[in-house]
Design a protein around this motif. Structure first.
Motif, PDB file in Angstrom:
ATOM      1  N   LYS A  39      34.448  34.571  46.818  1.00 35.94           N
ATOM      2  CA  LYS A  39      34.286  33.138  46.625  1.00 35.94           C
ATOM      3  C   LYS A  39      34.360  32.737  45.144  1.00 35.94           C
ATOM      4  O   LYS A  39      34.834  31.652  44.827  1.00 35.94           O
ATOM      5  CB  LYS A  39      32.919  32.761  47.205  1.00 35.94           C
ATOM      6  N   GLU A  40      33.919  33.638  44.265  1.00 31.72           N
ATOM      7  CA  GLU A  40      33.931  33.352  42.825  1.00 31.72           C
ATOM      8  C   GLU A  40      35.341  32.979  42.362  1.00 31.72           C
ATOM      9  O   GLU A  40      35.498  32.135  41.494  1.00 31.72           O
ATOM     10  CB  GLU A  40      33.477  34.574  42.015  1.00 31.72           C
ATOM     11  N   CYS A  41      36.333  33.622  42.911  1.00 32.01           N
ATOM     12  CA  CYS A  41      37.709  33.358  42.492  1.00 32.01           C
ATOM     13  C   CYS A  41      38.512  32.592  43.542  1.00 32.01           C
ATOM     14  O   CYS A  41      39.313  31.744  43.190  1.00 32.01           O
ATOM     15  CB  CYS A  41      38.427  34.662  42.189  1.00 32.01           C
ATOM     16  N   HIS A  42      38.300  32.906  44.795  1.00 36.12           N
ATOM     17  CA  HIS A  42      39.136  32.295  45.839  1.00 36.12           C
ATOM     18  C   HIS A  42      38.507  31.051  46.465  1.00 36.12           C
ATOM     19  O   HIS A  42      39.076  30.492  47.408  1.00 36.12           O
ATOM     20  CB  HIS A  42      39.468  33.323  46.917  1.00 36.12           C
ATOM     21  N   GLY A  43      37.352  30.653  45.945  1.00 33.25           N
ATOM     22  CA  GLY A  43      36.725  29.435  46.451  1.00 33.25           C
ATOM     23  C   GLY A  43      36.133  29.616  47.834  1.00 33.25           C
ATOM     24  O   GLY A  43      36.147  30.701  48.391  1.00 33.25           O
ATOM     25  N   LYS A  44      35.621  28.515  48.360  1.00 27.35           N
ATOM     26  CA  LYS A  44      34.902  28.541  49.631  1.00 27.35           C
ATOM     27  C   LYS A  44      35.771  29.004  50.786  1.00 27.35           C
ATOM     28  O   LYS A  44      35.334  29.733  51.662  1.00 27.35           O
ATOM     29  CB  LYS A  44      34.373  27.137  49.907  1.00 27.35           C
ATOM     30  N   ASP A  45      37.045  28.559  50.780  1.00 31.15           N
ATOM     31  CA  ASP A  45      37.891  28.831  51.948  1.00 31.15           C
ATOM     32  C   ASP A  45      39.177  29.597  51.667  1.00 31.15           C
ATOM     33  O   ASP A  45      40.017  29.728  52.550  1.00 31.15           O
ATOM     34  CB  ASP A  45      38.217  27.510  52.647  1.00 31.15           C
ATOM     35  N   GLY A  46      39.330  30.090  50.437  1.00 30.02           N
ATOM     36  CA  GLY A  46      40.531  30.878  50.145  1.00 30.02           C
ATOM     37  C   GLY A  46      41.764  30.067  49.777  1.00 30.02           C
ATOM     38  O   GLY A  46      42.849  30.619  49.667  1.00 30.02           O
ATOM     39  N   GLY A  47      41.601  28.785  49.580  1.00 30.15           N
ATOM     40  CA  GLY A  47      42.734  27.945  49.164  1.00 30.15           C
ATOM     41  C   GLY A  47      43.067  28.182  47.695  1.00 30.15           C
ATOM     42  O   GLY A  47      42.325  28.870  46.995  1.00 30.15           O
ATOM     43  N   GLU A  48      44.181  27.624  47.217  1.00 30.17           N
ATOM     44  CA  GLU A  48      44.568  27.814  45.819  1.00 30.17           C
ATOM     45  C   GLU A  48      43.478  27.295  44.881  1.00 30.17           C
ATOM     46  O   GLU A  48      42.892  26.255  45.134  1.00 30.17           O
ATOM     47  CB  GLU A  48      45.887  27.078  45.532  1.00 30.17           C
ATOM     48  N   GLN A  49      43.228  28.034  43.816  1.00 25.83           N
ATOM     49  CA  GLN A  49      42.169  27.673  42.880  1.00 25.83           C
ATOM     50  C   GLN A  49      42.697  27.656  41.456  1.00 25.83           C
ATOM     51  O   GLN A  49      43.567  28.435  41.115  1.00 25.83           O
ATOM     52  CB  GLN A  49      41.039  28.722  42.909  1.00 25.83           C
ATOM     53  N   ILE A  50      42.105  26.778  40.655  1.00 25.16           N
ATOM     54  CA  ILE A  50      42.366  26.844  39.219  1.00 25.16           C
ATOM     55  C   ILE A  50      41.081  27.385  38.594  1.00 25.16           C
ATOM     56  O   ILE A  50      40.033  26.756  38.657  1.00 25.16           O
ATOM     57  CB  ILE A  50      42.754  25.462  38.653  1.00 25.16           C
ATOM     58  N   LEU A  51      41.189  28.591  38.078  1.00 25.51           N
ATOM     59  CA  LEU A  51      39.985  29.262  37.573  1.00 25.51           C
ATOM     60  C   LEU A  51      39.632  28.796  36.167  1.00 25.51           C
ATOM     61  O   LEU A  51      38.483  28.800  35.769  1.00 25.51           O
ATOM     62  CB  LEU A  51      40.208  30.784  37.586  1.00 25.51           C
ATOM     63  N   GLY A  52      40.653  28.397  35.420  1.00 30.07           N
ATOM     64  CA  GLY A  52      40.411  27.943  34.056  1.00 30.07           C
ATOM     65  C   GLY A  52      41.742  27.570  33.424  1.00 30.07           C
ATOM     66  O   GLY A  52      42.754  27.493  34.122  1.00 30.07           O
ATOM     67  N   TYR A  53      41.721  27.342  32.125  1.00 32.21           N
ATOM     68  CA  TYR A  53      42.953  26.962  31.437  1.00 32.21           C
ATOM     69  C   TYR A  53      43.193  27.880  30.256  1.00 32.21           C
ATOM     70  O   TYR A  53      42.255  28.301  29.582  1.00 32.21           O
ATOM     71  CB  TYR A  53      42.856  25.506  30.964  1.00 32.21           C
ATOM     72  N   ILE A  54      44.461  28.173  30.024  1.00 31.88           N
ATOM     73  CA  ILE A  54      44.833  28.986  28.870  1.00 31.88           C
ATOM     74  C   ILE A  54      45.510  28.027  27.902  1.00 31.88           C
ATOM     75  O   ILE A  54      46.391  27.258  28.302  1.00 31.88           O
ATOM     76  CB  ILE A  54      45.822  30.110  29.298  1.00 31.88           C
ATOM     77  N   ILE A  55      45.064  28.027  26.670  1.00 30.46           N
ATOM     78  CA  ILE A  55      45.685  27.143  25.679  1.00 30.46           C
ATOM     79  C   ILE A  55      46.741  27.944  24.912  1.00 30.46           C
ATOM     80  O   ILE A  55      46.426  28.955  24.297  1.00 30.46           O
ATOM     81  CB  ILE A  55      44.635  26.572  24.681  1.00 30.46           C
ATOM     82  N   LYS A  56      47.968  27.493  25.011  1.00 25.27           N
ATOM     83  CA  LYS A  56      49.075  28.163  24.325  1.00 25.27           C
ATOM     84  C   LYS A  56      49.849  27.104  23.568  1.00 25.27           C
ATOM     85  O   LYS A  56      50.359  26.166  24.172  1.00 25.27           O
ATOM     86  CB  LYS A  56      49.980  28.831  25.374  1.00 25.27           C
ATOM     87  N   LYS A  57      49.919  27.253  22.264  1.00 27.34           N
ATOM     88  CA  LYS A  57      50.621  26.281  21.405  1.00 27.34           C
ATOM     89  C   LYS A  57      50.278  24.846  21.803  1.00 27.34           C
ATOM     90  O   LYS A  57      51.160  24.033  22.114  1.00 27.34           O
ATOM     91  CB  LYS A  57      52.131  26.499  21.511  1.00 27.34           C
ATOM     92  N   ASP A  58      48.984  24.577  21.847  1.00 32.57           N
ATOM     93  CA  ASP A  58      48.487  23.231  22.153  1.00 32.57           C
ATOM     94  C   ASP A  58      48.730  22.729  23.573  1.00 32.57           C
ATOM     95  O   ASP A  58      48.457  21.576  23.871  1.00 32.57           O
ATOM     96  CB  ASP A  58      49.023  22.190  21.145  1.00 32.57           C
ATOM     97  N   THR A  59      49.287  23.556  24.431  1.00 38.63           N
ATOM     98  CA  THR A  59      49.411  23.096  25.818  1.00 38.63           C
ATOM     99  C   THR A  59      48.438  23.865  26.694  1.00 38.63           C
ATOM    100  O   THR A  59      48.226  25.067  26.514  1.00 38.63           O
ATOM    101  CB  THR A  59      50.847  23.248  26.385  1.00 38.63           C
ATOM    102  N   LYS A  60      47.856  23.103  27.602  1.00 34.63           N
ATOM    103  CA  LYS A  60      46.882  23.689  28.512  1.00 34.63           C
ATOM    104  C   LYS A  60      47.583  24.207  29.758  1.00 34.63           C
ATOM    105  O   LYS A  60      48.170  23.438  30.508  1.00 34.63           O
ATOM    106  CB  LYS A  60      45.887  22.591  28.922  1.00 34.63           C
ATOM    107  N   ILE A  61      47.569  25.497  29.928  1.00 37.85           N
ATOM    108  CA  ILE A  61      48.220  26.063  31.106  1.00 37.85           C
ATOM    109  C   ILE A  61      47.139  26.483  32.108  1.00 37.85           C
ATOM    110  O   ILE A  61      46.254  27.262  31.771  1.00 37.85           O
ATOM    111  CB  ILE A  61      49.094  27.288  30.722  1.00 37.85           C
TER     112      ILE A  61
END
Ligand code: HEC
Length: 112
Positions: A39-61
């Motif tokens: 659940k920590e990564c796949h959420g309550k039901d296993g749907g697509e999750q955004i775990l966080g953002y990676i900042i690369k050259k000022d863009t949030k990925i």
């Protein structure tokens, strides 16, 4: 006769405490396997999750975790048994075949 009835009543209460449904068991396994909770990564039901953002050259990925719903059982099982890519953040688990089936059915809302 009355005593037997009372004894039976106590027993049935005791067993009732221990009894959980397949769905409750599956939920427990998903949320508390021997390792980090899915659940920590796949959420309550296993749907697509955004775990966080990676900042690369000022863009949030967004760091996306793919949905684990609607996978074939073979693919699902492979992800839980094969050696992981070193870039993967998903931990390795040592789940039994039955546990993998239980998790698969839970994610895909299949009873039993
Ligand atoms: C620390 C985060 C994390 C945890 C905890 C985790 N996963 Fe994953 N999982 C991932 C990531 C990230 C991926 C994407 C592929 C990769 O990077 O390995 C993934 C991929 C998968 C896939 C394959 C998806 C595909 O499209 O092939 C399955 C199935 C899966 N996870 C099931 C589980 C189950 C079941 C659990 C609990 C027993 C679990 N995961 C725990 C992060 C996690």
């Amino acid at each position: 006769m009355r005593l037997i009835f009372i004894v039976l009543l106590i027993f049935s209460k005791l067993f009732a405490e221990d009894f959980i449904t397949m769905k409750e068991y599956a939920k427990m396994l998903y949320e508390n396997p021997r390792g980090i909770s899915c659940k920590e990564c796949h959420g309550k039901d296993g749907g697509e999750q955004i775990l966080g953002y990676i900042i690369k050259k000022d863009t949030k990925i967004p760091y996306k975790i793919p949905s684990i719903q609607n996978l074939s059982f073979e693919k699902f099982k492979l992800a839980l048994t094969q050696e992981k890519d070193s870039r993967s953040i998903m931990p390795s688990y040592s789940l039994t075949e039955d546990e993998i089936i239980t998790l698969y059915n839970y994610i895909n809302h299949k009873e039993k």
